[in-house]
Design an enzyme around this catalytic site. Structure first.
Site, PDB file in Angstrom:
ATOM      1  N   HIS A 203      42.867  34.314  44.410  1.00 32.25           N
ATOM      2  CA  HIS A 203      42.738  35.182  43.627  1.00 32.25           C
ATOM      3  C   HIS A 203      44.082  36.010  43.241  1.00 32.25           C
ATOM      4  CE1 HIS A 203      42.447  38.235  46.883  1.00 32.25           C
ATOM      5  NE2 HIS A 203      42.730  39.031  46.078  1.00 32.25           N
TER       6      HIS A 203
HETATM    7  C1  UD1 Z   1      42.096  43.143  42.467  1.00 36.54           C
HETATM    8  C2  UD1 Z   1      43.248  43.794  43.187  1.00 36.54           C
HETATM    9  C3  UD1 Z   1      43.862  43.063  44.235  1.00 36.54           C
HETATM   10  C4  UD1 Z   1      42.756  42.913  45.212  1.00 36.54           C
HETATM   11  C5  UD1 Z   1      41.557  42.200  44.443  1.00 36.54           C
HETATM   12  C6  UD1 Z   1      40.334  42.041  45.584  1.00 36.54           C
HETATM   13  C7  UD1 Z   1      44.793  45.378  41.530  1.00 36.54           C
HETATM   14  C8  UD1 Z   1      45.885  45.234  40.640  1.00 36.54           C
HETATM   15  N1  UD1 Z   1      44.402  44.255  41.995  1.00 36.54           N
HETATM   16  O1  UD1 Z   1      42.574  42.099  41.850  1.00 36.54           O
HETATM   17  O2  UD1 Z   1      44.992  43.836  44.892  1.00 36.54           O
HETATM   18  O3  UD1 Z   1      43.431  41.976  46.360  1.00 36.54           O
HETATM   19  O4  UD1 Z   1      41.108  43.011  43.481  1.00 36.54           O
HETATM   20  O5  UD1 Z   1      39.398  41.080  44.982  1.00 36.54           O
HETATM   21  O6  UD1 Z   1      44.018  46.265  41.638  1.00 36.54           O
HETATM   22  N2  UD1 Z   1      36.515  40.230  37.178  1.00 36.54           N
HETATM   23  C9  UD1 Z   1      35.117  39.892  36.795  1.00 36.54           C
HETATM   24  N3  UD1 Z   1      34.263  40.688  37.501  1.00 36.54           N
HETATM   25  C10 UD1 Z   1      34.302  41.542  38.411  1.00 36.54           C
HETATM   26  C11 UD1 Z   1      35.735  41.992  38.631  1.00 36.54           C
HETATM   27  C12 UD1 Z   1      36.888  41.268  38.013  1.00 36.54           C
HETATM   28  O7  UD1 Z   1      34.732  38.935  35.990  1.00 36.54           O
HETATM   29  O8  UD1 Z   1      33.490  42.309  38.734  1.00 36.54           O
HETATM   30  C13 UD1 Z   1      37.494  39.226  36.618  1.00 36.54           C
HETATM   31  C14 UD1 Z   1      37.954  39.761  35.058  1.00 36.54           C
HETATM   32  O9  UD1 Z   1      38.123  38.805  34.269  1.00 36.54           O
HETATM   33  C15 UD1 Z   1      39.269  40.597  35.305  1.00 36.54           C
HETATM   34  C16 UD1 Z   1      39.896  39.847  36.441  1.00 36.54           C
HETATM   35  O10 UD1 Z   1      38.936  39.363  37.302  1.00 36.54           O
HETATM   36  O11 UD1 Z   1      40.220  40.699  34.567  1.00 36.54           O
HETATM   37  C17 UD1 Z   1      40.696  40.785  37.548  1.00 36.54           C
HETATM   38  O12 UD1 Z   1      40.214  41.867  37.958  1.00 36.54           O
HETATM   39  P1  UD1 Z   1      40.963  43.138  38.483  1.00 36.54           P
HETATM   40  O13 UD1 Z   1      40.186  44.005  39.256  1.00 36.54           O
HETATM   41  O14 UD1 Z   1      41.787  43.393  37.399  1.00 36.54           O
HETATM   42  O15 UD1 Z   1      41.727  42.252  39.634  1.00 36.54           O
HETATM   43  P2  UD1 Z   1      41.588  41.385  40.845  1.00 36.54           P
HETATM   44  O16 UD1 Z   1      42.373  40.103  40.340  1.00 36.54           O
HETATM   45  O17 UD1 Z   1      40.290  41.342  41.019  1.00 36.54           O
HETATM   46  N1  UDP Z   2      34.886  38.262  50.628  1.00 35.42           N
HETATM   47  C1  UDP Z   2      33.547  38.325  50.645  1.00 35.42           C
HETATM   48  N2  UDP Z   2      33.152  37.178  49.720  1.00 35.42           N
HETATM   49  C2  UDP Z   2      33.962  36.366  49.066  1.00 35.42           C
HETATM   50  C3  UDP Z   2      35.283  36.514  49.344  1.00 35.42           C
HETATM   51  C4  UDP Z   2      35.787  37.482  50.042  1.00 35.42           C
HETATM   52  O1  UDP Z   2      32.792  39.086  51.086  1.00 35.42           O
HETATM   53  O2  UDP Z   2      33.306  35.392  48.285  1.00 35.42           O
HETATM   54  C5  UDP Z   2      35.414  39.337  51.656  1.00 35.42           C
HETATM   55  C6  UDP Z   2      36.231  39.001  52.549  1.00 35.42           C
HETATM   56  O3  UDP Z   2      35.579  38.706  53.927  1.00 35.42           O
HETATM   57  C7  UDP Z   2      37.112  40.128  53.021  1.00 35.42           C
HETATM   58  C8  UDP Z   2      37.300  40.605  51.563  1.00 35.42           C
HETATM   59  O4  UDP Z   2      36.331  40.211  50.982  1.00 35.42           O
HETATM   60  O5  UDP Z   2      36.652  40.950  53.637  1.00 35.42           O
HETATM   61  C9  UDP Z   2      38.625  40.370  51.046  1.00 35.42           C
HETATM   62  O6  UDP Z   2      38.620  40.726  49.564  1.00 35.42           O
HETATM   63  P1  UDP Z   2      39.730  39.900  48.628  1.00 35.42           P
HETATM   64  O7  UDP Z   2      40.190  38.598  49.006  1.00 35.42           O
HETATM   65  O8  UDP Z   2      38.985  40.072  47.419  1.00 35.42           O
HETATM   66  O9  UDP Z   2      40.806  40.909  48.539  1.00 35.42           O
HETATM   67  P2  UDP Z   2      42.169  41.205  49.526  1.00 35.42           P
HETATM   68  O10 UDP Z   2      41.847  41.346  50.770  1.00 35.42           O
HETATM   69  O11 UDP Z   2      43.091  40.004  49.153  1.00 35.42           O
HETATM   70  O12 UDP Z   2      42.842  42.431  48.738  1.00 35.42           O
END
Ligand code: UD1
Ligand code: UDP
Length: 352
Positions: A203
């Site tokens: 991601h």
């Molecule tokens: C965010 C964090 C990242 C973290 C990740 C965990 C920032 C800058 N990034 O990244 O550090 O590792 O969360 O998962 O804060 N979207 C949906 N539904 C949701 C959430 C997101 O469709 O419930 C989609 C949308 O298209 C959105 C994109 O995901 O634009 C990115 O979501 P965003 O929260 O901006 O950043 P992440 O990539 O999720």
């Molecule tokens: N996770 C989850 N379901 C998923 C993918 C990840 O419960 O389908 C959990 C995973 O076990 C971990 C956390 O989400 O505890 C990690 O989050 P993510 O990878 O979104 O973000 P990051 O840690 O890179 O910020």
């Protein structure tokens, strides 16, 4: 003691669960959910499974550019913090929700507690690196998961109230591991056999926002013959669709919706290898003693690289495939603490 906790993204719900449990024994906690993650399988499911108290405030900020998302959070969090007048504001990790909470509190002279402080990738192109540096520099309490994190802060002249308490995600894993074994039926649901599949999560913006990186990653998956399961992050799903890239023709690949925490722990602990760019998943691979291949150029979790528990491969197709095939015999240690990070955090704040 009254604490306002800021949550917004999936990994923060998981980190907050053990800390909230300990905190609420003696203290008042109000939770603000920024709404950064909002799909049921990115948010609600974790509150339910992990028994996290319902947020007191839900800001509904949702997705957007960094400025828009963080800006809306700043405006809305400030109003609530002014109203609630907490003793501390507690933030986790390195997302835009973390930065917004820390910035609001610091400007209002309310001490910030940062859990998972001191991590560095030394790559300022990552939004997370900016968020971490800014948050650490305005925090009053810096709870680090590792000695490396403490050292990183020292190198930036931050030494006051810096404590290595271990990793709160380890607390969460220990608490939920058995529950996952009892409750999760994901292996049979997906027709998987233990240690006969690889688990994938991708991601990171540095991968998903670059079409060539995504092409390389898919090509590598196509060259890995074994069964692969990929709970796909919504960001990645949207990006693949926008690039017109399809996963259909990749053999033995099961792409599924994001799963809940108990299913995820089950998928992780039974995987042959874990291929990821997630911070949390790299650590969980280590806790579960499942070899990890990290599709990034740097990792903040440098301890995992020792003894080849984790191999950094970037997005080079050959490197990804070779690392997945490689036989490794990692030796694991207690570099992430003893699973009592939450208690140590609350005790340290109480002592202040
Ligand atoms: C965010 C964090 C990242 C973290 C990740 C965990 C920032 C800058 N990034 O990244 O550090 O590792 O969360 O998962 O804060 N979207 C949906 N539904 C949701 C959430 C997101 O469709 O419930 C989609 C949308 O298209 C959105 C994109 O995901 O634009 C990115 O979501 P965003 O929260 O901006 O950043 P992440 O990539 O999720
Ligand atoms: N996770 C989850 N379901 C998923 C993918 C990840 O419960 O389908 C959990 C995973 O076990 C971990 C956390 O989400 O505890 C990690 O989050 P993510 O990878 O979104 O973000 P990051 O840690 O890179 O910020």
């Amino acid at each position: 003691m009254k604490i306002v906790t800021i949550l917004g993204a999936r990994p923060q719900f998981i980190k907050a669960a053990p800390v909230s449990r300990v905190l609420r024994k003696k203290h008042i906690e109000m939770i603000i959910h920024t709404g950064q993650h909002y799909d049921a399988n990115m948010s609600d499911i974790f509150f339910e499974e992990l028994n996290i108290p319902k947020p007191d405030y839900h800001l509904g900020v949702g997705s957007g550019s960094h400025g828009k998302q963080t800006g809306e959070m700043l405006i809305k969090i400030e109003e609530i913090v002014l109203k609630e007048q907490p003793d501390y504001v507690l933030v986790y990790g390195d997302t835009n929700s973390t930065l917004a909470g820390a910035l609001v509190a610091a400007k209002l002279h309310i001490p910030v507690i940062h859990v998972e402080a001191g991590l560095r990738s030394f790559n300022k192109k990552m939004p997370e690196e900016i968020n971490r540096i800014m948050t650490d520099h305005v925090s009053e309490f810096l709870f680090c998961p590792t000695d490396t994190a403490v050292e990183n802060l020292k190198n930036e002249n931050i030494t006051r109230n810096v404590i290595n308490v271990g990793d709160v995600m380890y607390d969460a894993v220990l608490y939920n591991k058995e529950l996952a074994q009892q409750k999760s039926t994901i292996l049979s649901d997906l027709g998987l056999e233990a240690k006969q599949y690889h688990l994938i999560t991708i991601h990171r913006a540095e991968n998903t926002d670059d079409v060539q990186n995504m092409k390389n990653i898919l090509e590598a998956f196509a060259q890995i013959e074994e069964t692969k399961v990929w709970p796909i992050h919504p960001r990645t799903k949207h990006k693949l669709a926008a690039y017109g890239l399809s996963v259909e023709k990749i053999p033995n690949l099961k792409v599924i919706e994001p799963v809940g925490y108990l299913d995820m722990l089950t998928l992780e602990s039974n995987a042959k290898k874990i291929i990821t760019d997630s911070g949390g998943v790299q650590k969980e691979a280590y806790f579960m003693q499942v070899p990890c291949v990290t599709v990034r150029e740097q990792t903040e979790w440098v301890e995992t690289l020792e003894a080849e528990a984790n191999i950094l491969v970037g997005t080079d197709v050959e490197k990804i495939v070779a690392a997945v095939k490689k036989e490794v015999r990692p030796v694991y240690s207690d570099v992430f603490g003893d699973g009592k990070a939450a208690e140590k955090i609350v005790e340290a704040i109480e002592r202040a």
